[in-house]
Write a protein that holds these residues in place. Structure first.
Motif, short mmCIF file in Angstrom:
data_model
loop_
_atom_site.label_atom_id
_atom_site.label_comp_id
_atom_site.label_asym_id
_atom_site.label_seq_id
_atom_site.Cartn_x
_atom_site.Cartn_y
_atom_site.Cartn_z
N ALA A 160 3.84 -8.65 -7.49
CA ALA A 160 4.75 -7.75 -7.34
C ALA A 160 4.40 -6.61 -8.57
CB ALA A 160 6.09 -8.26 -7.45
N VAL A 161 4.36 -7.14 -9.64
CA VAL A 161 4.05 -6.27 -10.58
C VAL A 161 2.94 -5.23 -10.52
CG1 VAL A 161 3.60 -5.97 -13.04
CG2 VAL A 161 5.26 -7.76 -12.53
N ALA A 162 1.72 -5.97 -10.37
CA ALA A 162 0.76 -5.15 -9.86
C ALA A 162 1.00 -3.90 -8.76
CB ALA A 162 -0.51 -5.99 -9.64
N VAL A 170 0.65 -1.17 -0.15
CA VAL A 170 0.06 -0.06 -0.02
C VAL A 170 0.74 1.21 0.19
CG1 VAL A 170 -0.19 0.14 2.57
CG2 VAL A 170 -2.25 1.05 1.02
N CYS A 171 2.14 1.02 0.51
CA CYS A 171 2.99 2.42 0.65
C CYS A 171 3.79 2.51 -0.80
CB CYS A 171 3.74 2.26 1.72
SG CYS A 171 5.02 1.07 1.77
N THR A 218 -1.43 -0.94 -9.70
CA THR A 218 -2.79 -1.45 -10.32
C THR A 218 -3.29 -2.60 -9.43
OG1 THR A 218 -1.55 -3.00 -11.59
CG2 THR A 218 -2.21 -0.93 -12.68
N TRP A 219 -2.70 -2.49 -8.12
CA TRP A 219 -3.41 -3.81 -7.12
C TRP A 219 -4.07 -2.79 -6.47
CZ3 TRP A 219 -2.52 -8.84 -6.75
CH2 TRP A 219 -2.72 -9.30 -5.39
N PHE A 264 -6.69 -2.14 -3.68
CA PHE A 264 -6.77 -2.31 -2.13
C PHE A 264 -7.91 -1.98 -2.09
CE2 PHE A 264 -2.34 -1.91 -2.64
CZ PHE A 264 -1.64 -2.73 -1.58
N GLY A 265 -8.74 -2.24 -0.61
CA GLY A 265 -10.20 -2.09 -0.45
C GLY A 265 -10.92 -0.70 -0.62
N ALA A 266 -9.97 0.29 -0.69
CA ALA A 266 -10.72 1.48 -0.71
C ALA A 266 -10.88 1.59 -2.43
CB ALA A 266 -9.90 2.56 -0.38
N ASP A 267 -9.95 1.02 -3.26
CA ASP A 267 -9.99 1.08 -4.49
C ASP A 267 -11.20 0.22 -5.18
OD1 ASP A 267 -7.59 2.48 -4.56
OD2 ASP A 267 -6.44 0.49 -4.46
N VAL A 268 -11.41 -0.93 -4.37
CA VAL A 268 -12.52 -2.02 -4.91
C VAL A 268 -13.84 -1.22 -4.58
CG1 VAL A 268 -13.76 -4.07 -3.90
CG2 VAL A 268 -11.47 -4.11 -4.16
N THR A 269 -13.94 -0.55 -3.51
CA THR A 269 -15.14 0.14 -3.33
C THR A 269 -15.57 1.21 -4.40
OG1 THR A 269 -14.26 2.08 -1.88
CG2 THR A 269 -14.86 0.26 -0.72
N MET A 270 -14.51 1.58 -5.15
CA MET A 270 -14.80 2.56 -6.29
C MET A 270 -15.08 1.78 -7.39
SD MET A 270 -11.63 5.20 -5.92
CE MET A 270 -12.20 6.11 -7.23
#
Length: 871
Positions: free
Chosen positions: A185-187, A102-103, A192-193, A195-201
């Motif tokens: 690793a690539v994502a 995430v960082c 482009t990986w 995370f949860g806040a991205d999924v909610t979008m």
């Protein structure tokens, strides 16, 4: 609204936006450039770092109106693609820099800004740069990240080739013990990986956004809840309270200890009659936007009768204290230790006796990604909850009765997850999402603010531990007496278990034949106790290792020599009476001894006025498992292009994707597969139950289950001549393609609550620690300048992963020792004030000495690793 043209990644993008909107929100919401992560919203973590005219800027701190025409904005999506990675991205992959990931985008953008102006930085310049720009990582301990920057700089200078940084899988060879990179690793390095806040979008347009109405006091009776004004607010669809919960409105702690005085149903989903801690959820506002939901939440009126708040174990044990849960005493569980002879006569005979009392703080996990998730009914009418859970099947059992839903109508899925370090061993957001989704029959999403994340998730349980050690004149330990209590906050889940850990690990590592001990779990009104890396052991070792140092001083012995005399050897048993799985501590101390002697010389030579040089030595160990009988399941399926592996080995940064891939690849090597032919399907409750990803159990238990399933497949594919059938031959002969494997620790037993005796774990990890510090004698400020550790975690499955776990665990140990706490509800409410270590707070000079003693019960001889460095 204002029309703005922003140059993003070299392209002019015309947008119509609120000029006060933060740049991070514009990038994420308007342009879906979700590689810019928002985790703290206060500029303290650096995950949202982007470049504006080649300067690292925290996008969460910049209103978009501050953008000046002609400025060029670059995000993680603009520096490299999966097919053409920037040298920094490749170096990050090579060094395991993206653990949870995430960082990672923020660090990469910050590092790019540095290397764009200085292609030959020193390690200290890199660390200072990250420190100044507030780039924080909770996983890696920072050293791998600095290593990656140095390698990328060498590539940019033309001294190395980008292609040579990554370790390649040998043709039909083993990747076991290599530095092979993670499938994710690539994502992660390209942003482009999701995370949860991205999924909610990615949720459908009719998704409702949630806001919690939370208690602002720590203990109170609830006299009434008035939602009428909130229900009239713009965009509000429903305000959910306890009245809307169809089930028991409680999360069960699944109590298995018969001597526990509670029933495990003490944690409400939505509080009805009482507030038990600050932040308790009393209502959920469901609205069309986050802003509308939060505005309405402020309008809910809660009538409270404030009660005395017992904020530590001393207050809660006062005879005049109220029972926090009426009918259940505040001291609700007791654990004893009875091993060997009575200790009092032995203490009377001992030549040297020391006594120590220590208190280990309420350490916050400081996971940078806030708790987040979403819920919806799928097309089969199944309530589906996506979250950061690291115990999917466990949480399914803990929340289904409280929600009032049939188990087969509830599905839990783990989102790609930023580190949890154990707090997500407890359900947090899952039941809230489920209640809101069931009450509204609409999809819902909830992302905590960092304030909520810190104040309304579990913490390491503080413990007050007293240890008395007696030894003969030669230093041989004769007896130990212990007395402890553990503050587990208001909710009992896993409180008895962590209390028993004190009996298991106080004095562990030493052959102490005679022990008497007694401990208690205390209910308080501070933050509820949840699992944290090395669950229960720092509290124990803080006391017994301090006592060992005091005993060495009293006897006039070198602290290493005293330990060397008393460590496990043939015939020794643990405090629980269990025979150690391997005898490796003597070798580990032999490995650390030269480093210890060098450290003593540095201490003797140090002569800076007003400062002192300190060195320390301690041992630690930890078991792999959940205490007593434990098991995991996994499955493998042959496909036309390779194999598919199925399990629920939840990943929160430790690398379960790579570990699964490695175990499958190693076991199926006779088939000649390459890693890319192994497809991973993981982390749902409709997959094999691999158990929770905690207690360093997964590498052992899930690893063994994967091995078993793969061996079953090999056996089915093997022809009489020893060769193997192809996929087509298996189908033609009607031989099953999928095999479900299970591994059980049959010989393990729970520890008796009276005597503490038992065989709780099949495999242990062992580590010796040697930190060196400089202390300012006027201010007390302590700086760790060097850290050496000797560690035995059995066969190393992936070197980069194990390195990262050790470095990261040591960094969290430094934080626990020096800066981290969650005590003051007025102060400890953000990452900085809770004491999150930044790069300059952790030594760059960290050295790991490995010993690999194969474990008979571990897959290919492996133990776990994550817990060991924080013991």
């Amino acid at each position: 609204m204002k029309r703005l043209t922003l140059n993003i990644n070299g392209v002019d993008r015309a947008l119509i936006v609120d000029p006060q909107k933060k740049l991070s929100d514009v990038l994420r919401e308007n342009l879906l450039l979700t590689g810019c992560k928002v985790c703290c919203d206060t500029g303290q973590c650096g995950t949202c770092t982007v470049l504006i005219d080649n300067k690292p800027i925290k996008a969460c701190m910049v209103p978009v109106e501050k953008y000046t025409a002609g400025q060029k904005i670059v995000t993680i999506e603009g520096i490299g693609t999966a097919d053409n990675l920037h040298p920094l991205q490749v170096a990050w992959m090579a060094h395991g820099g993206a653990q949870c990931g995430v960082c990672t985008p923020g660090f990469l953008m910050s590092a790019k800004a540095l290397l764009d102006k200085n292609q030959s930085p020193t390690r200290e310049e890199v660390r200072t740069w990250f420190n100044r720009n507030r780039n924080a990582c909770r996983c890696t301990g920072y050293q791998p990240l600095v290593n990656a920057v140095m390698d990328a700089a060498a590539v940019l200078r033309g001294e190395k080739k980008k292609e040579d940084l990554l370790e390649r899988a040998p043709q039909n060879g083993s990747i076991m013990g290599s530095r092979y990179h993670r499938p994710s690793a690539v994502a992660k390095v390209t942003g482009t990986w999701d995370f949860g806040a991205d999924v909610t979008m990615h949720m459908p347009p009719d998704t409702l956004h949630l806001a919690l109405v939370q208690a602002q006091v720590s203990h109170a009776n609830i006299r009434g809840i008035d939602t009428s004004e909130a229900e009239k607010m713009p965009g509000v669809v429903k305000v959910v309270t306890w009245k809307d919960v169809k089930g028991r409105n409680a999360i069960t702690g699944l109590i298995t200890f018969p001597t526990n005085k509670g029933d495990g149903w003490d944690r409400p989903i939505l509080n009805k009659d009482k507030v038990f801690q600050f932040g308790d959820a009393i209502a959920i506002v469901c609205a069309d936007t986050v802003e509308h939901a939060r505005a309405a939440a402020d309008k809910v009126k809660v009538d409270l009768e404030v009660l005395p708040a017992y904020m530590d174990g001393w207050a809660a044990q006062d005879p005049e204290a109220l029972e926090i849960h009426p009918g259940v005493p505040n001291a609700y569980y007791e654990q004893g230790v009875i091993k060997g002879e009575e200790t009092a006569p032995l203490m009377a005979k001992a030549d040297a006796v020391v006594e120590v009392e220590t208190y280990c703080s309420r350490q916050p996990h400081l996971h940078i990604e806030p708790d987040c998730g979403c819920a919806y009914f799928d097309d089969q009418g199944v309530l589906t909850i996506q979250s950061k859970s690291i115990g999917l099947h466990l949480h399914h059992a803990m929340i289904a009765p409280g929600l009032g839903i049939a188990p087969d109508k509830l599905l839990l899925i783990q989102n790609p997850t930023g580190g949890t370090f154990g707090y997500k061993f407890s359900p947090t957001i899952e039941a809230l999402l489920g209640v809101a989704c069931m009450a509204t029959e609409r999809p819902v999403s909830l992302v905590y603010t960092q304030f909520q994340n810190i104040t309304y998730t579990g913490k390491r349980s503080p413990a007050d531990v007293k240890v008395k050690l007696g030894a003969d004149k030669n230093g041989k330990l004769m007896a130990m007496e212990t007395d402890w209590w553990l503050d587990h906050g208001p909710y009992s889940e896993f409180g008895d278990l962590v209390t028993s850990r004190q009996g298991q690990f106080t004095g562990a590592g030493y052959d102490i034949k005679n022990i008497r001990g007694h401990g208690r779990t205390i209910c308080t009104n501070h933050a509820w106790g949840s699992a944290f890396r090395a669950f229960g052991s720092p509290q124990a070792f803080l006391a017994s290792e301090t006592a060992m140092d005091m005993l060495a001083e009293k006897l006039g012995m070198d602290p290493l020599d005293l330990r060397y005399l008393n460590i496990y050897r043939e015939g020794a048993t643990t405090p629980t009476g269990q025979k150690p799985d391997v005898l490796c501590l003597e070798q580990l101390l032999d490995m650390i001894r030269p480093k210890w002697e060098e450290a003593k010389k540095r201490k003797a030579a140090y002569a800076e006025p007003g400062k002192a040089y300190g060195i320390g030595l301690s041992i630690g160990m930890y078991g792999c498992g959940l205490d007593g009988p434990d098991s995991s399941e996994a499955a493998i399926e042959l496909t036309p292009t390779g194999v598919t592996a199925y399990n629920a080995w939840q990943d929160h940064g430790q690398g379960s994707d790579l570990s699964t891939q490695t175990f499958v690849h190693e076991t199926l090597r006779p088939l000649g597969l390459i890693p890319e032919q192994i497809k991973l399907v993981m982390n749902r409750t409709d997959l094999p139950n691999s158990g929770p990803a905690g207690g360093s159990r997964s590498n052992v238990f899930v690893g063994q289950a994967i091995r078993v399933s793969c061996e079953m497949l090999l056996n089915a594919m093997r022809k009489p001549d020893g060769s193997y059938r192809s996929y087509e031959e298996m189908v033609a002969e009607h031989i099953p393609l999928r095999y479900d494997g299970k591994w059980v620790a049959h010989d393990c037993t729970e520890c008796d609550p009276v005597t503490g005796q038992g065989n709780p774990f099949p495999v242990y990890m062992y580590e010796v620690f040697l930190p060196e510090v400089v202390v300012d004698l006027e201010t007390g400020k302590t700086t760790v300048v060097k850290f050496t550790t000797a560690v035995d975690v059995g066969t190393i499955i992936n070197r980069a992963t194990v390195d990262g776990q050790i470095y990261g665990g040591l960094a969290q140990g430094v934080g626990l020792a020096l800066t981290e706490d969650f005590d003051d509800l007025q102060k400890h409410t953000n990452l900085l004030d809770c004491g999150l270590p930044y790069p300059r707070d952790i030594p760059d000079n960290m050295e790991i000495l490995y010993l690999e003693t194969p474990r008979s019960e571990g897959p290919y001889g492996a133990a776990g690793v994550g817990e060991a460095p924080l013991t």
